[in-house]
Write an enzyme that holds these catalytic residues in place. Structure first.
Site, PDB file in Angstrom:
ATOM      1  N   HIS A 132      47.041 -87.772-109.807  1.00  0.00           N
ATOM      2  CA  HIS A 132      47.387 -86.341-109.816  1.00  0.00           C
ATOM      3  C   HIS A 132      47.272 -85.786-108.415  1.00  0.00           C
ATOM      4  CE1 HIS A 132      46.089 -87.239-113.902  1.00  0.00           C
ATOM      5  NE2 HIS A 132      46.826 -86.215-114.299  1.00  0.00           N
ATOM      6  N   LYS A 158      51.371 -93.042-114.474  1.00  0.00           N
ATOM      7  CA  LYS A 158      51.505 -91.606-114.761  1.00  0.00           C
ATOM      8  C   LYS A 158      51.293 -90.870-113.442  1.00  0.00           C
ATOM      9  CE  LYS A 158      49.510 -87.692-117.236  1.00  0.00           C
ATOM     10  NZ  LYS A 158      48.371 -87.163-117.975  1.00  0.00           N
TER      11      LYS A 158
END
Ligand code: NAP
Length: 522
Positions: A132, A158
Site C-alpha cells: 500500500h 495486491k
C-alpha cells in the site's frame, strides 16, 4: 475468475464481527474480508471461531480473505508480528480461502515459519501479497508486481496506491490489463474512485466495498449499494462501453445516477462514471490524451461541466475534430463523443434544452421568440449558451450580471445590451431567464431578482433545478407571472446526451420521473 465484490469486516469483538458479517451478506457481498487486525482480543481461537461463523451463515459458505494488516500499512491495532503470523497460520488451517500478508513482511519471514509451513501443506488458501502507498504512486508499479511474483509465483499481488489526481489511475489500468496473473490493483482516494469500479471491467480478482459510509476501511471506498445500484456492478463486463461526467467537483452530480438508470432501463451494456478531473486545461488535456491512448478502456463519450466546457471545445479544435455549429458559436461544449477513428466530436445540448423548455411551456414555435424582449441574468457558461440561442433567433436580449465587465464582454460578442444587477429597476422584459446559481441548494432563500421587479405579464424561467421551485419562481408565481422550472431544461439536456451516447431516444416521461425521484430523495 470473475471479479468479486469483497466487503471488509472490521470489528473490535466477535459479536460485532458476526453482526457485520450478516449485514455484509444482506448487502450481497461475494467475498468477506475478515480484518482481524481490528480484534481487540486477537488469538488463534478467535480467528477460528470467526471463520467458522462466516462459513456457517450461508449454505455454500462465503469465501473469506483473512487479513491482519500491519499498522504501518493501514492496520487498526499494533499486534505483535509473531502473533499476526500465528493467527494467519491458524486461518489457513481453519479453511480461509485467501490469506493477505504485506509483501514487506513476507520478505522478513524465516523459511520454516508457521504461516509458510501451513500454506505448504494445503492447496486451498492462496496467498495475497499486498503493498500500500498512502502518500501517492509507487515508484515503479510494474517492477513491484514482478518482484512479488518472483518471490512467490502463486501469490496474488495486491497493489493499492493513492491517486492524487484521476490521471494517476492509468498506471493501475495498464498493469491490470497487461497481466495474466490474478492480481488486485486499484487506487485509493476520491481521485481513484473509478479504479475501484473499473477493477471489474479489467479483471481484478476482487474490488472492495463498505457496508455503509461509516464502516469504510479505506479512503474513497464506495458502499456495496453504490456499487450494485448506481454503478450496475453485476452488469459490468470486459466489453462494457464507458461514459462519464468530467467535472470538478463531481461527487454531488446527479448525472451518474440518472444516466446509469437510463442505461439500465434500456438494457444497454454501458456504464456512466463520475470523472473528477481537478485542475485546468493542462490536466483536462492530459486526461483526454490518457483516454484516447487506451482504446481498451472502451470510453465512448462524456458529459462536460464546470470548469471544463471551454477546455472541451478547445481540445476538439486543437485536435481537429468535429464541432457542431452551435457549440462553436457558444464557445463551449457540454458533450463529447469519441468517434471510431479516435477523433472527437463536440456538441452543446444546454442551449436547445433551454429553448425547448421555454417553447414547450409557452406552446409556441422557436420563431415565436423573434423580437421578444429577454432579460438574461448572469454571464457565465449557461448564460452564454442561452444568449447564443436567443441571438440566433433574433430576440432582443439584455444581459444583467453581478460583474458588469463579464456582461459587457458577452453582450459585445452577441450584439446585445447589458447592465449590472443594480440596474434591474429598469427591467422591461417579457421573458426573464435566471442563469446565475443564486437560489440553488443550499442557499434556497436567495433570489437574483428582488420581487418588486417582477411583473404579472412576465414569463420567468429559472435554470436552477435544485430545488425545482426556487424563491424566484415562488415570488414570480405570487405576482401572477407564468413560470418555467430548470428541471425541464435539465431533463432535456441529459436526454439529448443520452441520444448522442446511444443513438436512441429514451422514454422522456421515465427520464423526467428518474430525475425528480433522485432530486426529491436528496
Ligand atoms: P458559471 O459559469 O460559474 O456562472 C455563474 C453565474 O452566476 C455568473 O454570472 C455569476 O456572476 C453568477 N453568480 C454567482 N453567484 C452569484 C451571486 N451570489 N450573486 C449574483 N450573481 C452570482 O455557472 P454556469 O455553468 O453558468 O451555471 C449557472 C447555473 O445554471 C448553475 O448554478 C445551475 O443551477 C444552472 N444550470 C442549470 C442547468 C439545467 O440543465 N437546468 C444546466 C447547467 C447549469 P459573476 O460573473 O459576477 O461571477
Amino acid at each position: 475468475m470473475e471479479t468479486k465484490l469483497a466487503i471488509p469486516i472490521a470489528a473490535p469483538d466477535l459479536n460485532s464481527a458476526q453482526e457485520q458479517i450478516k449485514k455484509a451478506l444482506r448487502a450481497e457481498a461475494e467475498i468477506i474480508e475478515l480484518r482481524i487486525d481490528y480484534l481487540e482480543q486477537l488469538n488463534v481461537n478467535a480467528v477460528e471461531t470467526l471463520i467458522s461463523k462466516a462459513k456457517s451463515l450461508r449454505n455454500s459458505g462465503i469465501p473469506t480473505i483473512v487479513t491482519c494488516r500491519d499498522k504501518k500499512q493501514g492496520g487498526a491495532i499494533d499486534h505483535p508480528f509473531s502473533l499476526r503470523i500465528d493467527v494467519l497460520a491458524a486461518a489457513v488451517e481453519a479453511g480461509a480461502d485467501f490469506i493477505d500478508l504485506e509483501f514487506d513482511n513476507y520478505i522478513k519471514l524465516d523459511k520454516d515459519n508457521s504461516l509458510l509451513s501451513a500454506l505448504k501443506k494445503k492447496t486451498k488458501p492462496r496467498l495475497i501479497l499486498s503493498a500500500h502507498d498512502f502518500e501517492g504512486k509507487f515508484p515503479d508499479l510494474e517492477k513491484l508486481h514482478r518482484q512479488i511474483l518472483n518471490a512467490y509465483p502463486n501469490a496474488v499481488p495486491k497493489l493499492v496506491y493513492t491517486a492524487k489526481h484521476i490521471n494517476d489511475c492509468f498506471d493501475a489500468f495498464d498493469l491490470l490489463r497487461g497481466t495474466k496473473q490474478d492480481s488486485i490493483i486499484f487506487c485509493m482516494g476520491q481521485a481513484g474512485l473509478i479504479s475501484r469500479i473499473l477493477a471489474k471491467k479489467l479483471g481484478s480478482l476482487v474490488t472492495f466495498a463498505s457496508i455503509d459510509e461509516k464502516t469504510a476501511t479505506a479512503p474513497g471506498q464506495l458502499t456495496a449499494e453504490q456499487f450494485k445500484k448506481t454503478f450496475r456492478f453485476d452488469g459490468i463486463k470486459p466489453n462494457t462501453e464507458l461514459f462519464g461526467i468530467i467535472s470538478s467537483p463531481v461527487a454531488h452530480s446527479a448525472s451518474p445516477v440518472i444516466h446509469n438508470a437510463w442505461f439500465q432501463q434500456s438494457n444497454l451494456n454501458k456504464l456512466y462514471l463520475p470523472l473528477l478531473v481537478a485542475g485546468g486545461k493542462k490536466e483536462f488535456n492530459l486526461f483526454l490524451q490518457n483516454i484516447l491512448g487506451r482504446a481498451y478502456l472502451g470510453f465512448k463519450g462524456f458529459s462536460v461541466t464546470i470548469p471544463h466546457k471551454q477546455n472541451a471545445l478547445d481540445f476538439v479544435i486543437e485536435t481537429k475534430g468535429f464541432i457542431e455549429n452551435l457549440a462553436g458559436k457558444i464557445g463551449a461544449s457540454n458533450t463529447l463523443l469519441i468517434n471510431r477513428d479516435n477523433s472527437l466530436s463536440a456538441y452543446n445540448t444546454d442551449c436547445p434544452a433551454a429553448l425547448d423548455a421555454i417553447t414547450s411551456a409557452l406552446k409556441i414555435k422557436k420563431e415565436g421568440l423573434r423580437n421578444l424582449n429577454v432579460a438574461v441574468i448572469g454571464a457565465g457558461g449557461v448564460a452564454r449558451a442561452i444568449v447564443a440561442g436567443f441571438s440566433d433567433l433574433k430576440a432582443n436580449i439584455k444581459i444583467y450580471n453581478r460583474t458588469i465587465e463579464k456582461a459587457e464582454k458577452l453582450a459585445a460578442e452577441f450584439d446585445c445590451s447589458y447592465a449590472g444587477l443594480d440596474d434591474l429597476n429598469d427591467l422591461d422584459a417579457k421573458l426573464l431567464v435566471n442563469c446565475t446559481s443564486v437560489g440553488m441548494y443550499p442557499n434556497t432563500n436567495s433570489t437574483p431578482v428582488p420581487k418588486e421587479y417582477l411583473k404579472k405579464e412576465m414569463v420567468v424561467f429559472d435554470t436552477v433545478y435544485n430545488p425545482p421551485k426556487t424563491l424566484l419562481l415562488k415570488q414570480a408565481e405570487k405576482t401572477g407571472a407564468k413560470t418555467i422550472d430548470g428541471l425541464s431544461m435539465f431533463v432535456n439536456q441529459a436526454a439529448a446526451q443520452f441520444k448522442l451516447f446511444t443513438d436512441t431516444d429514451g422514454n422522456a416521461e421515465l427520464m423526467r420521473k428518474t430525475v425528480i425521484e433522485y432530486l426529491t430523495k436528496r
